[in-house]
Scaffold this motif. Structure first.
Motif, PDB file in Angstrom:
ATOM      1  N   ARG A 177      61.337   4.049  44.517  1.00 35.99           N
ATOM      2  CA  ARG A 177      61.417   3.008  45.316  1.00 35.99           C
ATOM      3  C   ARG A 177      60.135   2.807  46.041  1.00 35.99           C
ATOM      4  N   PHE A 178      58.940   3.634  45.542  1.00 39.06           N
ATOM      5  CA  PHE A 178      57.710   3.428  45.919  1.00 39.06           C
ATOM      6  C   PHE A 178      56.737   3.294  44.889  1.00 39.06           C
ATOM      7  N   PRO A 179      56.711   2.113  44.478  1.00 36.16           N
ATOM      8  CA  PRO A 179      55.773   2.147  42.973  1.00 36.16           C
ATOM      9  C   PRO A 179      54.265   2.383  43.349  1.00 36.16           C
ATOM     10  N   ARG A 180      53.833   2.080  44.646  1.00 33.72           N
ATOM     11  CA  ARG A 180      52.533   2.068  45.059  1.00 33.72           C
ATOM     12  C   ARG A 180      52.117   3.763  45.162  1.00 33.72           C
ATOM     13  N   LEU A 181      52.944   4.381  45.847  1.00 32.19           N
ATOM     14  CA  LEU A 181      52.879   5.927  45.927  1.00 32.19           C
ATOM     15  C   LEU A 181      52.819   6.429  44.564  1.00 32.19           C
ATOM     16  N   ALA A 182      53.963   6.206  43.522  1.00 30.56           N
ATOM     17  CA  ALA A 182      53.859   6.541  42.354  1.00 30.56           C
ATOM     18  C   ALA A 182      52.412   6.266  41.647  1.00 30.56           C
ATOM     19  N   ALA A 183      51.873   5.046  41.665  1.00 29.65           N
ATOM     20  CA  ALA A 183      50.551   4.580  41.286  1.00 29.65           C
ATOM     21  C   ALA A 183      49.426   5.632  41.723  1.00 29.65           C
ATOM     22  N   HIS A 184      49.482   5.858  42.959  1.00 30.47           N
ATOM     23  CA  HIS A 184      48.457   6.536  43.570  1.00 30.47           C
ATOM     24  C   HIS A 184      48.713   8.111  43.000  1.00 30.47           C
ATOM     25  N   ARG A 185      49.793   8.729  42.867  1.00 38.13           N
ATOM     26  CA  ARG A 185      49.920  10.046  42.204  1.00 38.13           C
ATOM     27  C   ARG A 185      49.580  10.021  41.064  1.00 38.13           C
ATOM     28  N   ASP A 186      49.827   9.065  40.235  1.00 34.26           N
ATOM     29  CA  ASP A 186      49.354   9.087  38.908  1.00 34.26           C
ATOM     30  C   ASP A 186      47.882   8.973  38.725  1.00 34.26           C
ATOM     31  N   ALA A 187      47.177   8.168  39.542  1.00 32.72           N
ATOM     32  CA  ALA A 187      45.654   7.938  39.668  1.00 32.72           C
ATOM     33  C   ALA A 187      45.114   8.993  40.085  1.00 32.72           C
ATOM     34  N   MET A 188      45.801   9.836  41.008  1.00 29.95           N
ATOM     35  CA  MET A 188      45.044  11.426  41.215  1.00 29.95           C
ATOM     36  C   MET A 188      45.270  12.144  40.127  1.00 29.95           C
ATOM     37  N   LEU A 189      46.284  12.196  39.462  1.00 24.99           N
ATOM     38  CA  LEU A 189      46.393  13.230  38.266  1.00 24.99           C
ATOM     39  C   LEU A 189      45.396  12.898  37.286  1.00 24.99           C
ATOM     40  N   ASP A 190      44.832  11.803  37.047  1.00 25.77           N
ATOM     41  CA  ASP A 190      43.933  11.465  36.240  1.00 25.77           C
ATOM     42  C   ASP A 190      42.639  12.010  36.439  1.00 25.77           C
ATOM     43  N   ARG A 191      42.247  12.377  37.647  1.00 21.11           N
ATOM     44  CA  ARG A 191      41.043  12.931  38.026  1.00 21.11           C
ATOM     45  C   ARG A 191      40.873  14.353  37.936  1.00 21.11           C
ATOM     46  N   PRO A 192      39.761  14.701  37.056  1.00 24.91           N
ATOM     47  CA  PRO A 192      39.425  15.889  36.823  1.00 24.91           C
ATOM     48  C   PRO A 192      39.528  17.117  38.178  1.00 24.91           C
ATOM     49  N   ALA A 193      38.818  16.339  39.275  1.00 25.02           N
ATOM     50  CA  ALA A 193      38.765  17.227  40.310  1.00 25.02           C
ATOM     51  C   ALA A 193      40.256  17.697  40.694  1.00 25.02           C
ATOM     52  N   THR A 194      41.075  16.854  40.661  1.00 23.86           N
ATOM     53  CA  THR A 194      42.547  17.026  41.167  1.00 23.86           C
ATOM     54  C   THR A 194      43.100  18.161  40.312  1.00 23.86           C
ATOM     55  N   ARG A 195      42.985  18.014  38.942  1.00 25.17           N
ATOM     56  CA  ARG A 195      43.461  19.006  37.991  1.00 25.17           C
ATOM     57  C   ARG A 195      42.983  20.206  37.977  1.00 25.17           C
ATOM     58  N   ARG A 196      41.626  20.325  38.524  1.00 31.06           N
ATOM     59  CA  ARG A 196      40.985  21.580  38.563  1.00 31.06           C
ATOM     60  C   ARG A 196      41.368  22.379  40.083  1.00 31.06           C
ATOM     61  N   ALA A 197      41.503  21.498  40.986  1.00 32.43           N
ATOM     62  CA  ALA A 197      42.221  22.085  42.356  1.00 32.43           C
ATOM     63  C   ALA A 197      43.710  22.459  42.268  1.00 32.43           C
ATOM     64  N   MET A 198      44.285  21.767  41.306  1.00 28.21           N
ATOM     65  CA  MET A 198      45.743  22.199  41.331  1.00 28.21           C
ATOM     66  C   MET A 198      46.024  23.327  40.366  1.00 28.21           C
ATOM     67  N   ALA A 199      45.087  23.517  39.145  1.00 28.69           N
ATOM     68  CA  ALA A 199      45.024  24.830  38.649  1.00 28.69           C
ATOM     69  C   ALA A 199      44.584  26.079  39.412  1.00 28.69           C
ATOM     70  N   ALA A 200      43.962  25.847  40.447  1.00 31.21           N
ATOM     71  CA  ALA A 200      43.373  27.121  41.293  1.00 31.21           C
ATOM     72  C   ALA A 200      44.750  27.396  42.194  1.00 31.21           C
ATOM     73  N   HIS A 201      45.622  26.258  42.318  1.00 30.09           N
ATOM     74  CA  HIS A 201      46.995  26.388  43.121  1.00 30.09           C
ATOM     75  C   HIS A 201      48.107  26.967  42.333  1.00 30.09           C
ATOM     76  N   GLY A 202      47.759  27.023  40.927  1.00 26.32           N
ATOM     77  CA  GLY A 202      48.798  27.518  40.122  1.00 26.32           C
ATOM     78  C   GLY A 202      49.905  26.353  39.920  1.00 26.32           C
ATOM     79  N   LEU A 203      49.284  25.237  40.025  1.00 25.60           N
ATOM     80  CA  LEU A 203      50.164  24.143  39.896  1.00 25.60           C
ATOM     81  C   LEU A 203      49.997  23.291  38.701  1.00 25.60           C
TER      82      LEU A 203
END
Length: 203
Positions: A177-203
């Motif tokens: 029900r929240f397409p803008r939040l979904a778009a934000h999540r996807d945009a963040m997941l596309d960023r290498p910095a997000t993926r590096r931080a998530m890897a440090a968290h085991g995500l």
């Protein structure tokens, strides 16, 4: 060199992403909340609140995500701070809402003992969490996202906003029900910095 104290999967993920985005040199020290490490005397000397995240700097220790994110931006990535005074105030408004309202709504599900010693009250608090988080998401959808990011370009607010979908998922809420939040999540997941931080968290 700043030192980030974090626990995997905690709200410290926002500060972790911000440090990666800034390009700053830093050290990360894992304080596993699940093992009670946030109550160890050594960590309490860093943050007497016993909370994560904490950021040790050459001037002292900072706690609370809005303060930490602002410091990282001002010190290491000023391009992630809105230049206009009104926009900068709006950034602080967004982060204050995430800290004082959305995160607290989420915490009622896992940290009810902060508000009551009565087990029935604690269980009652849990019942309200999905509805409260959905209400928060609805407001964010209409008031704080005007595209795939909080502002027209990436800012210090985005790593913090990234936590919202994670808090919702814990309580079985989707972004259907929240397409803008979904778009934000996807945009963040596309960023290498997000993926590096998530890897440090085991995500």
């Amino acid at each position: 060199m700043p030192v980030l104290y974090y626990s995997k999967g905690s709200s410290a993920l926002a500060a972790h992403i911000m440090l990666e985005e800034s390009g700053a040199e830093y050290t990360a020290r894992h304080i596993p909340i699940s093992q009670g490490a946030h109550r160890d005397p050594g960590f309490l000397r860093v943050n007497p609140k016993g909370r994560i995240p904490a950021l040790a700097t050459d001037q002292g220790v900072l706690t609370e995500n809005p303060a930490i994110l602002t410091y990282i931006a001002e010190r290491h990535a000023p391009h992630l701070l809105p230049a206009d005074p009104f926009a900068r105030a709006r950034a602080h408004e967004v982060m204050a809402y995430l800290c004082a309202t959305v995160h607290v709504a989420f915490a009622h599900g896992r940290r009810g003992a902060r508000w009551s010693d009565d087990t029935q009250v604690i269980e009652a608090l849990k019942i309200k969490v999905p509805g409260n988080l959905a209400d928060c998401a609805a407001l964010i959808e209409t008031q704080y996202l005007h595209g795939p990011l909080v502002f027209s370009s990436y800012s210090l607010c985005d790593p913090y906003m990234f936590l919202v979908h994670r808090w919702m998922a814990v309580h079985g809420l989707t972004l259907d029900r929240f397409p803008r939040l979904a778009a934000h999540r996807d945009a963040m997941l596309d960023r290498p910095a997000t993926r590096r931080a998530m890897a440090a968290h085991g995500l």
